[in-house]
Design a protein around this motif. Structure first.
Motif, short mmCIF file in Angstrom:
data_model
loop_
_atom_site.label_atom_id
_atom_site.label_comp_id
_atom_site.label_asym_id
_atom_site.label_seq_id
_atom_site.Cartn_x
_atom_site.Cartn_y
_atom_site.Cartn_z
N ARG A 123 -3.29 19.12 -0.17
CA ARG A 123 -1.90 18.26 -0.59
C ARG A 123 -1.30 16.83 -0.08
NH1 ARG A 123 4.42 19.86 -0.66
NH2 ARG A 123 3.55 22.34 -0.84
N LEU A 124 -1.63 16.23 -1.37
CA LEU A 124 -1.71 14.29 -1.31
C LEU A 124 -0.15 13.52 -1.07
CD1 LEU A 124 -3.73 12.42 -0.52
CD2 LEU A 124 -4.70 12.30 -2.54
N LEU A 125 0.02 13.48 -0.78
CA LEU A 125 1.46 12.06 -0.64
C LEU A 125 1.09 10.84 -0.61
CD1 LEU A 125 2.18 15.33 1.15
CD2 LEU A 125 3.99 13.44 2.39
N LEU A 126 1.26 10.47 -2.51
CA LEU A 126 0.60 9.37 -2.73
C LEU A 126 1.62 8.21 -2.70
CD1 LEU A 126 -1.68 7.60 -3.75
CD2 LEU A 126 -0.65 8.72 -5.64
N ALA A 127 1.86 7.52 -1.61
CA ALA A 127 2.30 5.86 -1.96
C ALA A 127 1.53 4.93 -1.66
CB ALA A 127 3.50 6.02 0.09
N ASN A 128 0.45 5.63 -1.74
CA ASN A 128 -0.57 4.11 -1.99
C ASN A 128 -0.87 3.87 -3.88
OD1 ASN A 128 -3.52 3.35 -3.34
ND2 ASN A 128 -3.51 2.50 -1.28
N LYS A 129 -0.46 3.20 -4.31
CA LYS A 129 -0.21 2.54 -5.71
C LYS A 129 -1.62 2.73 -6.35
CE LYS A 129 3.52 -0.50 -5.83
NZ LYS A 129 4.86 0.83 -6.07
N GLU A 130 -2.81 2.23 -5.27
CA GLU A 130 -3.66 1.08 -6.03
C GLU A 130 -4.89 2.21 -6.63
OE1 GLU A 130 -1.67 -1.60 -3.76
OE2 GLU A 130 -2.30 0.28 -3.05
N ALA A 131 -4.73 3.92 -5.64
CA ALA A 131 -5.05 4.84 -5.82
C ALA A 131 -4.73 4.88 -7.47
CB ALA A 131 -4.60 6.09 -5.24
N GLY A 212 6.90 -3.35 3.38
CA GLY A 212 5.61 -4.58 4.56
C GLY A 212 5.70 -5.93 3.30
N ARG A 213 5.34 -6.79 4.15
CA ARG A 213 5.15 -8.18 3.88
C ARG A 213 4.76 -8.35 1.96
NH1 ARG A 213 5.16 -12.48 6.57
NH2 ARG A 213 2.97 -13.59 5.68
N LYS A 214 3.34 -7.48 1.69
CA LYS A 214 2.75 -7.41 0.10
C LYS A 214 3.25 -7.03 -0.67
CE LYS A 214 -0.45 -6.31 -3.07
NZ LYS A 214 -0.55 -5.83 -4.37
N ILE A 215 3.91 -5.69 -0.13
CA ILE A 215 4.95 -5.21 -1.15
C ILE A 215 6.15 -5.52 -1.84
CG2 ILE A 215 6.15 -3.26 -0.22
CD1 ILE A 215 5.84 -1.68 -2.37
N SER A 216 6.44 -6.89 -0.96
CA SER A 216 7.84 -7.04 -0.75
C SER A 216 7.42 -8.37 -1.77
CB SER A 216 8.16 -7.88 0.53
OG SER A 216 8.86 -7.05 1.70
N VAL A 217 7.13 -8.80 -1.87
CA VAL A 217 6.30 -10.04 -2.89
C VAL A 217 6.46 -8.79 -4.52
CG1 VAL A 217 4.31 -11.94 -3.60
CG2 VAL A 217 5.52 -11.97 -1.14
N ASP A 218 5.17 -8.68 -4.24
CA ASP A 218 5.38 -7.64 -5.44
C ASP A 218 7.10 -7.31 -5.72
OD1 ASP A 218 2.58 -7.94 -5.38
OD2 ASP A 218 2.11 -5.65 -4.98
N SER A 219 7.58 -7.19 -5.56
CA SER A 219 8.65 -6.60 -6.14
C SER A 219 9.43 -8.40 -6.07
CB SER A 219 10.54 -6.34 -4.56
OG SER A 219 11.24 -5.84 -5.00
N ALA A 220 9.44 -9.54 -5.50
CA ALA A 220 9.74 -10.45 -6.14
C ALA A 220 9.37 -11.10 -7.30
CB ALA A 220 9.38 -11.47 -4.72
N THR A 221 8.27 -10.83 -7.58
CA THR A 221 7.17 -11.13 -8.94
C THR A 221 8.00 -9.67 -10.36
OG1 THR A 221 5.37 -10.32 -8.32
CG2 THR A 221 5.49 -12.64 -7.29
N MET A 222 8.08 -9.58 -8.88
CA MET A 222 8.39 -7.23 -9.71
C MET A 222 6.80 -7.11 -10.70
SD MET A 222 11.52 -7.07 -12.26
CE MET A 222 11.30 -5.75 -13.18
N MET A 223 5.94 -7.54 -10.09
CA MET A 223 4.13 -7.14 -10.30
C MET A 223 4.40 -5.88 -9.76
SD MET A 223 1.99 -8.07 -11.63
CE MET A 223 0.57 -7.48 -11.55
N GLU A 337 -3.75 -8.99 -5.46
CA GLU A 337 -3.98 -9.04 -3.86
C GLU A 337 -4.10 -10.35 -3.48
OE1 GLU A 337 -5.83 -5.20 -2.38
OE2 GLU A 337 -4.67 -3.93 -3.19
N VAL A 338 -5.40 -10.77 -3.78
CA VAL A 338 -6.02 -11.81 -4.35
C VAL A 338 -4.52 -13.17 -3.63
CG1 VAL A 338 -7.54 -13.68 -4.12
CG2 VAL A 338 -8.30 -11.90 -4.31
N ALA A 339 -3.84 -13.15 -5.04
CA ALA A 339 -3.32 -14.27 -5.09
C ALA A 339 -2.01 -13.87 -4.64
CB ALA A 339 -2.47 -14.25 -6.63
N VAL A 340 -1.27 -12.37 -4.28
CA VAL A 340 -0.10 -12.56 -3.08
C VAL A 340 -1.03 -12.67 -1.63
CG1 VAL A 340 1.06 -11.25 -1.76
CG2 VAL A 340 1.11 -10.34 -4.19
#
Length: 395
Positions: A123-131, A212-223, A337-340
């Motif tokens: 049973r895989l609870l997927l919170a990892n977007k990258e998968a 977290g910091r990475k996803i917060s930046v992604d939210s700010a850019t809407m990436m 990921e690199v840009a953020v």
């Protein structure tokens, strides 16, 4: 007769989703027990989690952090076994004694453990977007072949999942459109020509969610929403043209499904990740999550707007990548990921994240990836190109 406890591995247990998962588990000790945990570098946080949940195994990313944790566990009389490295993370994700895996490792590093859990039929609870963004059809095929149960944990995809009939075989003929909601982040009312002055601290100050910091930046850019469009394409089997994004600043409606008869079903709730986590852990049942209840009498209004393409240019890259050659979504993810990271390290201006992503997509032409090795090689090539682009666009 007592139902056996569900044994859970939490990957990325010291991050925000991992902490929320453990909070839900702690509310239901009669239903769940923690089998294993993993983290990158947060030794003291992991020590506290071991003291509370007594997992059989813990995996740290590097030998120094594993050694530090092992010494602290021994000093505190705790018996948890400490392992190290990527192979160990895959082992605790696919272990025969594990029933459910919370996949909350951020970034492409989470793909290998997700594939391992899928192959093992968990049973895989997927919170990892990258998968899904990186793995795409390869990941979905592994889920099907392994007989895994895939449950989305992102609030938006969980909302869609909850709004759909339980039988996935009916989705294709019933869904007209999937509508993903987005808060718009901290800059939704800001003038586009002022974004060059944005600091990491400002970008990480999300108005509604604790992340977290990475996803917060992604939210700010809407990436983050661009990646969620790609996820939705694979999770629900719709075409890119059947996915729409709307700005919903209140973060009460977490997403919606419009059906072929023009009716719309939405999932609402307070902005608390414990709700979709509880859904995933207990599905098809419902359990207490710890989240606050909505009080409709206190709601002044719920508003919805179209995203501003000048303010959020990265959003459109989702449809571009889905229509391009297979593997393009993996290139986009690596570039972002690199840009953020460069932005958070103050090596790149906020408004140049999109420029790095665009240049990387133009530079790297993928061939169809057929294995995890192919995906990792493509990821490495894209990261090299993105790092070169980040240097050219350096702050």
């Amino acid at each position: 007769m007592n139902t056996p406890k569900q044994r859970v591995t939490v990957l990325g247990s010291t991050g925000s989703v991992g902490v929320s998962t453990l909070d839900v588990i702690a509310r239901h000790p009669e239903r769940f027990e923690v089998f294993a945990l993993s983290a990158a570098t947060r030794v003291d946080e992991m020590l506290a989690q071991c003291a509370q949940f007594s997992p059989q195994f813990v995996v740290m990313a590097s030998a120094p952090h594993a050694e530090q944790l092992a010494e602290k566990l021994k000093r505190n009389g705790l018996k948890t076994r400490v392992l190290m490295g990527a192979d160990a993370v895959e082992n605790i994700a696919s272990h025969e004694d594990v029933d459910a895996v919370m996949a909350a490792i951020v970034g492409a590093a989470g793909l290998g453990p997700c594939l391992a859990a899928a192959r093992a039929g968990k049973r895989l609870l997927l919170a990892n977007k990258e998968a899904l963004v990186v793995g795409g059809e390869l990941f979905m095929r592994t889920v099907r072949e392994g007989g895994a149960t895939l449950l989305p944990i992102d609030s938006e995809h969980s909302a869609i999942f909850q709004s759909l009939p339980e039988d996935p075989s009916t989705w294709a003929r019933r869904i007209d459109k999937i509508i993903l909601t987005a808060s718009g982040g901290p800059f939704r009312t800001r003038a586009p020509d002022t974004l060059g002055a944005v600091t990491p601290e400002q970008a990480c100050a999300h108005p509604n969610w604790v992340m977290g910091r990475k996803i917060s930046v992604d939210s700010a850019t809407m990436m983050n929403k661009a990646l969620e469009v790609i996820e939705a394409r694979h999770l629900f089997g719709v075409s890119p043209e059947q996915i729409e994004v709307v700005i919903h600043p209140q973060s009460v409606v977490h997403s919606m499904v419009q059906f072929t008869d023009a009716s719309v079903i939405a999932q609402l709730g307070t902005p608390d990740m414990r709700v979709p986590i509880a859904v995933g852990l207990a599905w098809p049942e419902r359990i207490e999550s710890g989240a606050a209840r909505l009080d409709f009498r206190q709601m002044a209004s719920l508003t919805f707007d179209a995203p501003d393409a000048a303010l959020f240019p990265g959003l459109g890259l989702a449809w571009h990548a889905l229509r391009a050659a297979p593997g393009t979504t993996a290139v986009l993810n690596a570039a972002n990921e690199v840009a953020v990271e460069a932005f958070l390290d103050r090596r790149l201006r906020f408004d140049r994240i999109h420029a790095v992503n665009m240049e990387t997509l133009e530079t790297v032409t993928p061939s169809k990836p057929a294995s995890l090795a192919d995906l990792l090689a493509l990821d490495a090539s894209a990261r090299a190109a993105a790092n070169a682009a980040a240097l050219r666009f350096a702050a």
